[in-house]
Design an enzyme around this catalytic site. Structure first.
Site, mmCIF file in Angstrom:
data_model
loop_
_atom_site.group_PDB
_atom_site.id
_atom_site.type_symbol
_atom_site.label_atom_id
_atom_site.label_comp_id
_atom_site.label_asym_id
_atom_site.label_seq_id
_atom_site.Cartn_x
_atom_site.Cartn_y
_atom_site.Cartn_z
ATOM 1 N NE ARG A 88 -2.185 -1.364 3.611
ATOM 2 C CZ ARG A 88 -2.345 -0.576 5.018
ATOM 3 N NH1 ARG A 88 -3.437 0.244 4.738
ATOM 4 N NH2 ARG A 88 -1.679 -1.072 5.656
ATOM 5 C CG ASN A 104 -4.355 -4.243 3.834
ATOM 6 O OD1 ASN A 104 -3.773 -4.217 2.740
ATOM 7 N ND2 ASN A 104 -3.600 -4.040 4.910
#
Length: 99
Positions: free
Chosen positions: A28, A46
């Site tokens: 990320r 997520n």
């Protein structure tokens, strides 16, 4: 009919679901950094099933560049599959964040 420059420069929304070993490996963060360098807004977050969802808005060409980066093999972790969906930009996001 619109010319090629208008079509490729249009503002779009790209939603991507990335499958593989992409949680807990800096994926990320890497995606945020890459999207910010391209001037895109949105997020990388997520999902409970182990995937990462990426939502990016900006010029189509820059979204295509982000998609290519996600598929490049140079991401943290291991990307097995990348699914994409294109739609109209909503302008809901300021900047690009990790969720």
């Amino acid at each position: 009919m619109q010319d090629r420059e208008t079509l490729t420069g249009e503002t779009v929304r790209l939603t991507v679901w990335v499958h593989g070993r992409v949680q807990g490996v800096g994926f990320r963060w890497w995606t945020r950094r890459t999207a910010q360098a391209l001037g895109l807004s949105g997020y990388a977050g997520n999902l409970s099933d182990g995937r990462v969802e990426v939502v990016a808005e900006g010029p189509r060409d820059d979204c295509v560049r982000l998609l290519a980066a996600l598929r490049s093999g140079s991401t943290p972790g291991r990307v097995d599959t990348v699914r994409e969906q294109w739609s109209t930009a909503t302008g809901d996001h300021a900047g690009f964040v990790e969720r």
